[in-house]
Structure formats: structure tokens, C-alpha cells
Enzyme design. Structure first.
Site, PDB file in Angstrom:
ATOM      1  N   SER A 237      -0.565  -8.619   2.384  1.00  0.00           N
ATOM      2  CA  SER A 237       1.018  -9.889   1.709  1.00  0.00           C
ATOM      3  C   SER A 237       1.370  -8.580   0.768  1.00  0.00           C
ATOM      4  O   SER A 237       2.238  -8.458   0.541  1.00  0.00           O
ATOM      5  CB  SER A 237       0.734 -10.653   1.308  1.00  0.00           C
ATOM      6  OG  SER A 237      -0.856 -10.538   0.412  1.00  0.00           O
ATOM      7  N   ASP A 413       3.260 -16.343  -8.418  1.00  0.00           N
ATOM      8  CA  ASP A 413       1.535 -17.422  -7.411  1.00  0.00           C
ATOM      9  C   ASP A 413       0.423 -16.147  -8.397  1.00  0.00           C
ATOM     10  O   ASP A 413      -0.454 -16.914  -7.861  1.00  0.00           O
ATOM     11  CB  ASP A 413       1.713 -17.460  -6.045  1.00  0.00           C
ATOM     12  CG  ASP A 413       2.285 -16.078  -5.127  1.00  0.00           C
ATOM     13  OD1 ASP A 413       1.904 -14.602  -6.765  1.00  0.00           O
ATOM     14  OD2 ASP A 413       2.302 -15.683  -4.643  1.00  0.00           O
ATOM     15  N   HIS A 416       0.987 -11.487  -6.375  1.00  0.00           N
ATOM     16  CA  HIS A 416       1.770 -10.794  -5.657  1.00  0.00           C
ATOM     17  C   HIS A 416       3.243 -10.540  -6.954  1.00  0.00           C
ATOM     18  O   HIS A 416       3.392 -10.573  -8.060  1.00  0.00           O
ATOM     19  CB  HIS A 416       2.851 -11.569  -4.544  1.00  0.00           C
ATOM     20  CG  HIS A 416       2.054 -11.794  -3.180  1.00  0.00           C
ATOM     21  ND1 HIS A 416       1.730 -12.554  -2.776  1.00  0.00           N
ATOM     22  CD2 HIS A 416       2.011 -11.128  -2.715  1.00  0.00           C
ATOM     23  CE1 HIS A 416       0.932 -12.918  -2.188  1.00  0.00           C
ATOM     24  NE2 HIS A 416       1.070 -12.042  -1.877  1.00  0.00           N
TER      25      HIS A 416
END
EC number: 2.3.1.45
Length: 940
Positions: A237, A413, A416
């Protein structure tokens, strides 16, 4: 440049002059004035010449006429000492004699103190202007302060002259060049490594790589660079975030939507750019198979591959050591495949960014910075050891880790990165790949040194021959000087007289000037073309602009002197004006203040004021002198353009790049043609018949009409300056738009300068103005009224400029309103008599070399053609600015002297010789145009 007077002694200071110089004996009181007092006495005498010029009455130096007093204190002190029994049989008079002064040291100063104390109190010679009350009542303390000030100034000038400053600058350049050369050999010369691995934040969002500049790519530039290219991002991600930020450089409207755990394609068919994200969150067999397919010869390979993964392995296996061991095995099997791909493609392995553990959700708590560091170390170790005998071709992208350390606290979070950090990483990737393709001026990272052009090679040969030629002249001259040394006649024991050295030939001056210029141009090339010294991006803050402004303002006010004349815009005042404006412009450029619109608008006024002085000065000369000869024109053109022409050759830049010189050159020719064309109207002719004044006004009106026509007819303007060979001078990036924009921005101000000069000289001729020392320019009522109007106008313009919101709209109004602040400044500076009678010697010194300062800043103070900052001393911005500024000012001063020397040789006063030189110059420029055309064809 005068030095500041010393501060008055503190009232409670326990150290007295006697403490530092020794006790004062009665013999000291009786001794005549010592040699140290001579500068003070001469200054007194200069102010009191009228007291006894022919009468012989008591003056500043004692009894006698002014002629007798001018002989100095050498004889007077000796006579006074002889009267008091201080002279021995040999004629030595203690501290009053030259020998005594030379060797007196502490004793001489003690005698000086005693002599000062026994003198009758009288008014101090003002080394610096003193209040009138202080001048009427000046005692020994102030006298000693003034004397110490003069002597201190002499000592400083003796030990630290401009010549010694230039020698120090030369030594500094050599030492810095050696240090940077050694550093690059030790640490490597690849700026890509610095871009990928090191840097720091300037402020909150501006990333500064170590030692090089990063270009901010626009959409069109990115598409132009990546045309027909395929870029692949492989990973988890975090790599997906980097993919999105990279694509948004090409297409800002691209949205982050769809299933995040799958492949995401992007394609711009118009630009033929393809960017893919391949979802492989772990370094395993799946990722290996994807990479292995690209290694086959029959498959099209991506031009750029960006890979990286680790956090999913930590999360799925709960941060176990077995997972780390498996990661090492998997990356070991993938490393040879990446190495094979790196031979034909650019391959980057992205290290894992740190996390903000406090914000991590419960199912991510096992992802710690300790685990991430272990995975990063394993990846770096294996990738760097994948090739045995050579350096790995796979580039480790570790800079994102540094960026994350500064910004991870802003994460939503904890895992990221915030969007601004991802954009910085994507822009770094764009710089790594595109800088070597597009070669942006302000993107020095990953950009090789440009190859030497044919013209640059020929210039290097010319400067080398000049250096060799001057060395030969120097050796011959030195040997001849040795032969002409005086020798002792053995029979008589007397020394023969010196043979007078022959004058220096013009050829020797010519070679010496180009020898020095060649060394200076080598420094220019090292700074801005050879990638020897470092460069950094600009970053504007209010403090970086306004604090230096305050500092130079204090220095300028501190160093003030009386003017030689008190006319409006006298020479000292115009030098002062140019000096402080140039210093403000330099600070504006190095601080990057163009991004702040109010500052930009005020700097536009300063540039306009330079052009105003161009109109005022050249009109005044032609109007008063009536000298329209070719020698005057050639002298002005040579002094304006010599340095720029040399830089165009050495630095491979077009003439229009140094926009201000073409601007003042064209306006000078406009002024000359306007006044030289029939009928030639001068002040002398107009004084005989007032109708000639109307004739001149008609000429100026026609000039204004032509200016308005060209300003509002861009097509006609571009057609004129697109004609060959004018196009070679005024084109920039293939068109003359930049030249039209620069010319149009200050199109009226030169005309305003000419009109002001005409009105001022007319008023002066009719003796309407009072230009005596200390007198206001007009009567009290008129002066006060004009001062009030000027101050209001000055402040009104500043308020308007500070409230500007749109640069384009403000630029449209600037040509018409800039003259308001210029005229307001002139009136404020010249109406009060006391303001007109003093000037800042500090600013005036810089004003005399303002043109050289403006041009030299492009390459040896700033960097990347003014886009960045030259870094001579990395890691210490304040020391770097001090050292680079010192060298920069010394170089500008030396170039000014070289230009003046060459102007006397290349532009002689004899018309026949001048015509021959002009023919040679024309042939030189014809050859330069031919070589330039050949270079352009070879580039295309």
C-alpha cells in the site's frame, strides 16, 4: 570608505590611558608634538587655512604662514625640539623625529598623550560630522577619540586594502576548490546518490537534497520527459501511495479509487505514457515471478521499476524472526533478477518508512520501527552484495525514510505518509529519471556536466595564451629590472643612480587584463558549470529578506561623509543611490523574495530607478557637453557589454539572458539617436534661442509616441527584433517574447528620466534652485509643501504595492506609476540642504561596481543561473554566505578595474585608430555569429 568613530569611553571605565600607555612624566609634557599627531594637525590646518594664509598669525599648526605650515611637522617638530634641548648632535629629536616615530611604539603613544593634554582646548577637526554644540566645546577626550579614529583608519587601510582582500579571496577559492575536489573523490561524484539518500527540509514542505538542486516538474515537462515510456510500481500500500503521487504529476485529476488490493493501470494516450501499479505486498514467489517475466528477451521491459515491501510480512507473521529470515531468502533470490533488469532499465528499491506507533491500530501494533530497521538493513545488505566485483546497479531509494521521519506525526493512521511527503518522494523520482533527459537549469541533481562547445574551447585557448604571454612579459620585465638595479662603484664607494623603468606597454596591460580575466572566468565556470561546488534551492522567509536589509541600512547610515558638491543628484549621491539599490536587489535574489508580491513590486521600482538614471545621466551629458562623437558611444557600449559578452562565450548563454544589459544598451542608443539626429539641439544652442527648447520638446514627444506604438503593438516589436542579426541578441528560447516583456515593463521610465533632466537643467540655468551647502532647494514654504507631497506620494505607492493581489495586473500599472515613487525619493533626498550635503560612502562604494555586481551574481553568488544558491561551505549557511559574498564582491571589483583598463586600450581617442579597432571588433562578432550558427545546427 570611512570608518566609524570610536565609541566614547564609559563613565565607570577603570582603565585610563595612563594604565595602558604608562605614566606621563614632566619630560613628556615638555616634548614637542610627536609624529602620530601629524594626521590630526594637517586636518586642523586644512580647516583653518584662512587664519594666516598671508599674515603669518597664529594658526592651527602654530606660527607662520600657510605655506610654511604646509611643509609638515617633520621640520617644525625638529625645530621645536631643538629649542627645548631635545635634539642631539645627530639631529634625532626623540619621538618627533621619523626614527623616533618608527621605533617609539608604546613610548611614542605616551608622548602623544602628554602632548595632547598640554595643548589649549580648541575645536576638534571633524573626522566625521559632529553636532555644532560639540564642535564649539571640544576637550582632550574628544580630541583623542578623533585622533585615534584617524590613526585606526590609517592602520586598517594599511594592513587590509582592497588588494590584500583580493589576495585573501584568491587563497580562499583555491582552498575551497581543493577541499571540494577531495570531497568528491572521496564520497563520489554522483549527485543521484545524494538525491536518493540524503537531504533536509527547508521550512515545512520544501525538500533540499544534499549538494544539488531539485526541479519541480510541471505537467507539460513530465509528459515531455516520459513520452513513450513505461513505468512500473510493484509492492504494497505504501508503494501504491507513491504510484498515485507520481501519476498526479502527469495528470492531477487522476483519482484514488477502485479496489486497493489489485493492479491499477494508468495510460495517457496523447503523451504515450504508461504507468502501472502491481499489487505484490510481500517479497515472495509471486513478486519474483512478476520480475522474472521482464528478464526474458522477448518481453518488453519497463523503463523504470520501483519496488518495495515489508510491512505486510511483519503484520501477517506477527513480527516473528522466522518471517525476517524468510524475507532475507526471498530478496536474495530476487536480487539477481533486479540486477539483470538494472542493466537496461532504472530499478529502485524503496526502503520502508518508519511508523508512528502511537497511532497504529491494534492489528498493526506488531509493526514497530525496530522491525522496520531490521528489514531495511537486510534489504540494503543483500542488494549491495548481489554483484561481487562491481557496484550494484539497483538503486536504493532511502530518502523517503528521511522524509517520513519529519512528517510521520501528521499521518492519519500511523502507517501511511501524509500527501505532501508522498508528493516529495514522487518528485524526487521524477528528478532522478528526467533531469538527465530535459536538463532543467534548476535541476542540478543527476545532471552531468554539459560538454564544452566549440566557442568555449576557443575561449579557453585564448585565455591560456593570454596567461602564457603575460608570464613571458613578466619574466622579461623582471630580468630587465634586475639588470637595472643600482650597483656600487668600487672606486668611489658611491651607489649609481637607478635607471628609470620604461612605461608599461599597452600589449602588456592587455595580456595582464586577460590573464586575470581568464582566472576569474575559470572560477565562474567551476561555480556554475563544472559541478565542483554545491548548489541549493532558494527558500523565502520574511526574516531572510528583511533582517539583511536592516543590517545594510545601519551600515550605510553609519559610514557617511560630506559631498564634494551639493547639486541635485551629484555624483556621490547617484553612486550611493545605485549602491543601496543594488544591495537590496542582491538580497532580494538570494532570499527568493520574488514569491512575495509586495517585495516584488518594490524591487520593480528599483530596476526602474536604474533606468531612470540612465535617461537622466546620458541626456544630461549630451545636452550639456554636446559630445556626439563616436568615441563616447563606443566607451559606453564597451563598459556596458564587455563582461556580458565574455560570459555569453564562457558560460554558453544568450545575450538576452542577462536582460538588464541589453535593456540599458538599447535605451542608451535610443537616447543617443534621439539627440544626435538633425537637428542636434544642445544647451549651448538653446541658450542663444529659446525656440530650440520647443524643438527638443518635439523630439521628446515623438520619442514618447514611438514608445507607445511599440508597447501596444507586440507584432511590430517582435518583427523588428526577430530580424537577423538582432534575433541572435534578443531571442531567448527561440522567441523575443521575454525581451518584449522586459522592455514593456519599464517603457516610460527612461523618457521620464530625460524629461526630468531637461527640466532640472533649465531651472538650474535660470538660477531658480538654491543648491548651496545647507540651503533648501526652494524657499521654505515651497520646500515644505513639496516634501509633504513627496512623503505622501511615496507612502501611497508603497501601500498600493503592498496591497497587490495579482502580479499581472500590477505589472500593467507599474510603467505608469513607478515614476511617482522615484520622483518622491529624489525630492525627499535633495530638497533639505543637510540631506543633499552628505552621502553614504558605504553605499557609494558598491554603487561604483553596481553593474558588475548585478551580472556576476548570476554565476558566482547565486547558482544555476540565479535559480539557486552557491554553496562553498556546506552545513553552515551563515558562514557560507559570508565567504561567498566576500569572494563575489572582490571578483566584481576586479572585473570593474579590468574593464576600465581594457576600455582605454581597445577604445582609443584617436579616430583613425578607433575605426581600425571597430573593424576588428566587427570581424570578431561576425566570426562569433558564424560559430554560433554552426553550434546551433550541430545541437539540433
Amino acid at each position: 570608505m570611512s570608518l566609524p568613530p570610536p565609541p566614547p569611553p564609559a563613565a565607570g571605565d577603570p582603565v585610563t590611558p595612563e594604565d595602558s600607555l604608562g605614566s606621563v612624566t614632566p619630560e613628556d609634557w615638555a616634548t614637542g608634538p610627536p609624529l602620530q599627531a601629524q594626521p590630526l594637525l594637517r586636518q586642523e590646518a586644512k580647516g583653518k587655512e584662512e587664519e594666516g594664509e598671508e599674515t603669518g598669525v597664529q594658526g592651527a599648526w602654530g606660527k607662520g604662514t600657510a605655506e610654511q605650515r604646509r611643509r609638515g611637522w617633520g621640520e617644525a617638530a625638529e625645530a621645536a625640539a631643538a629649542e627645548e634641548g631635545q635634539v642631539d648632535a645627530g639631529g634625532a629629536a626623540g619621538s618627533a623625529s621619523p626614527a623616533g616615530a618608527a621605533g617609539g611604539g608604546r613610548e611614542g603613544w605616551r608622548r602623544l598623550l602628554a602632548w595632547l593634554r598640554r595643548r589649549q582646548p580648541q575645536c576638534c577637526p571633524c573626522a566625521a560630522p559632529l553636532p555644532r554644540s560639540a564642535a564649539h566645546c571640544c576637550h582632550g577626550g574628544t580630541k583623542m577619540a578623533a585622533l585615534a579614529y584617524n590613526l585606526g583608519k590609517r592602520e586598517i587601510n594599511h594592513y587590509f586594502s582592497v588588494r590584500s582582500a583580493k589576495v585573501l579571496a584568491l587563497v580562499a577559492v583555491l582552498l575551497l576548490a581543493v577541499c571540494h575536489l577531495a570531497s568528491r573523490r572521496y564520497r563520489g561524484n554522483d549527485s543521484c546518490e545524494y538525491l536518493l539518500s540524503s537531504g533536509r527540509f527547508l521550512g515545512e514542505k520544501v525538500w533540499q537534497p544534499h549538494s544539488c538542486m531539485m526541479h519541480k516538474y510541471k505537467i507539460s515537462e513530465a509528459k515531455n520527459c516520459l513520452v513513450d515510456k513505461h513505468i512500473a510500481f510493484i509492492g504494497d500500500s505504501r508503494i501504491r501511495q507513491l504510484f498515485y503521487s507520481f501519476v498526479k504529476i502527469i495528470n492531477p485529476q487522476f483519482k484514488e479509487e477502485g479496489n486497493k488490493h489489485e493492479n491499477i493501470p494508468f495510460e495517457d494516450k496523447i503523451a504515450s505514457v504508461k504507468v502501472d501499479f502491481l499489487w505484490h505486498p510481500e517479497v515472495n514467489g509471486s513478486m519474483k515471478q512478476c520480475i522474472k517475466v521482464w528478464t526474458e528477451d522477448s518481453v518488453a521491459k519497463p523503463h523504470v521499476i520501483v519496488a518495495g515491501a515489508a510491512t505486510w510480512s511483519i503484520k501477517i507473521h506477527n513480527g516473528s524472526n522466522e518471517a525476517l529470515s524468510q524475507y532475507k531468502m526471498n530478496i536474495t533470490s530476487i536480487a539477481p533478477l533486479l540486477e539483470k533488469l538494472a542493466k537496461t532499465s532504472d530499478v529502485y528499491w524503496v526502503l520502508q518508512d518508519p511508523v508512528y506507533e502511537d497511532l497504529l491500530s491494534e492489528n498493526r501494533k506488531m509493526i514497530t520501527n525496530e522491525k522496520i530497521d531490521a528489514y531495511n538493513e537486510a534489504a540494503v545488505s543483500i542488494l549491495n552484495s548481489s554483484t561481487r566485483n562491481s557496484k550494484s546497479h539497483v538503486k536504493v531509494f532511502s530518502v523517503s525514510k528521511l522524509i517520513a521521519q519529519e512528517t510521520i506525526m501528521e499521518s492519519l493512521d500511523g502507517l501511511h505518509l501524509p500527501e505532501s511527503s508522498r508528493e516529495t518522494s514522487a518528485m524526487i523520482l521524477m528528478n532522478v529519471y528526467c533531469n538527465k533527459i530535459l536538463k532543467p537549469v534548476d535541476g542540478s541533481c543527476c545532471q552531468p556536466r554539459p560538454p564544452l562547445t566549440l566557442i568555449q574551447k576557443l575561449a579557453a585557448c585564448f585565455f591560456t595564451l593570454s596567461i602564457v604571454g603575460y608570464l613571458i612579459f613578466y619574466i622579461i620585465h623582471r630580468n630587465a629590472h634586475r639588470k637595472n638595479k643600482p650597483c656600487t662603484d668600487l672606486e668611489s664607494g658611491e651607489e649609481k643612480k637607478n635607471i628609470i623603468n620604461p612605461p608599461v606597454s599597452p600589449l602588456e596591460i592587455f595580456l595582464q587584463s586577460f590573464c586575470k580575466l581568464g582566472l576569474i572566468m575559470a572560477y565562474f565556470y567551476m561555480c556554475d558549470r563544472a559541478n565542483l561546488f554545491m548548489k541549493e534551492n532558494k527558500f523565502y522567509t520574511h526574516s531572510t529578506f528583511f533582517i539583511p536589509i536592516i543590517y545594510i541600512l545601519v551600515l550605510g547610515v553609519f559610514y557617511n561623509e560630506n559631498t564634494k558638491e551639493t547639486k541635485v543628484l551629484n555624483r556621490e549621491q547617484t553612486d550611493e543611490w545605485k549602491g543601496w539599490m543594488q544591495l537590496v536587489i542582491l538580497i532580494y535574489h538570494i532570499s527568493g523574495a520574488s514569491t512575495f508580491l509586495p517585495v516584488y513590486m518594490h524591487i520593480r521600482v528599483l530596476v526602474a530607478a536604474y533606468l531612470f538614471q540612465t535617461g537622466y545621466g546620458h541626456f544630461s551629458y549630451f545636452w550639456v557637453k554636446g559630445d556626439f562623437g563616436i568615441h563616447r558611444v563606443c566607451q559606453v557600449l564597451f563598459r556596458l557589454n564587455f563582461l556580458v559578452v565574455v560570459l555569453c562565450i564562457v558560460m554558453d548563454r544568450p545575450y538576452q539572458f542577462y536582460y538588464f544589459v541589453p535593456l540599458v544598451t538599447v535605451w542608451f542608443m535610443v537616447i543617443y539617436v534621439t539627440l544626435a539626429l538633425w537637428p542636434q539641439i544642445t544647451q549651448k544652442k538653446a541658450n542663444g534661442n529659446c525656440l530650440w527648447h520647443f524643438g527638443l520638446l518635439l523630439k521628446l514627444a515623438f520619442l514618447l509616441l514611438c514608445i507607445c506604438f511599440l508597447a501596444y503593438s507586440q507584432g511590430a516589436f517582435e518583427k523588428i527584433f526577430s530580424l537577423w542579426p538582432l534575433s541572435k541578441c534578443f531571442e531567448l528560447k527561440g522567441n523575443v517574447y521575454e525581451w518584449w516583456f522586459r522592455w514593456r515593463l519599464d517603457r516610460y521610465v527612461v523618457f521620464h528620466g530625460m524629461l526630468f533632466a531637461f527640466i532640472y537643467l533649465a531651472l538650474q540655468k535660470r538660477q531658480i534652485l538654491s543648491e548651496g551647502k545647507g540651503e533648501p532647494l526652494f524657499s521654505s514654504k515651497i520646500s515644505n509643501f513639496l516634501l509633504f507631497i513627496s512623503v505622501v506620494s511615496f507612502l501611497t505607492y508603497s501601500i498600493w504595492a503592498s496591497s497587490c493581489k495579482n502580479k499581472a495586473q500590477c505589472n500593467e500599472l507599474h510603467p505608469s506609476v513607478s515614476v511617482v515613487q522615484i520622483l518622491a525619493f529624489i525630492l525627499i533626498r535633495n530638497i533639505p540642504g543637510y540631506a543633499r550635503s552628505v552621502y553614504s560612502s558605504f553605499f557609494a562604494w558598491f554603487g561604483k561596481i553596481s553593474l558588475e555586481l548585478f551580472i556576476c551574481q548570476y554565476h558566482i553568488w547565486l547558482a544555476a543561473d540565479t535559480r539557486g544558491i552557491l554553496v562553498l561551505i556546506p552545513g553552515n549557511p551563515m558562514l557560507n554566505i559570508i565567504v561567498s559574498t566576500f569572494i563575489f564582491v572582490c571578483v566584481a571589483h576586479e572585473i570593474s578595474q579590468i574593464t576600465n583598463d581594457l576600455a582605454q586600450i581597445i577604445i582609443p581617442k584617436d579616430n583613425s585608430s578607433l575605426l581600425k579597432r571597430l573593424a576588428c571588433i566587427a570581424a570578431f562578432f561576425c566570426g562569433l555569429l558564424i560559430l554560433s550558427s554552426i553550434q546551433d545546427k550541430s545541437r539540433h
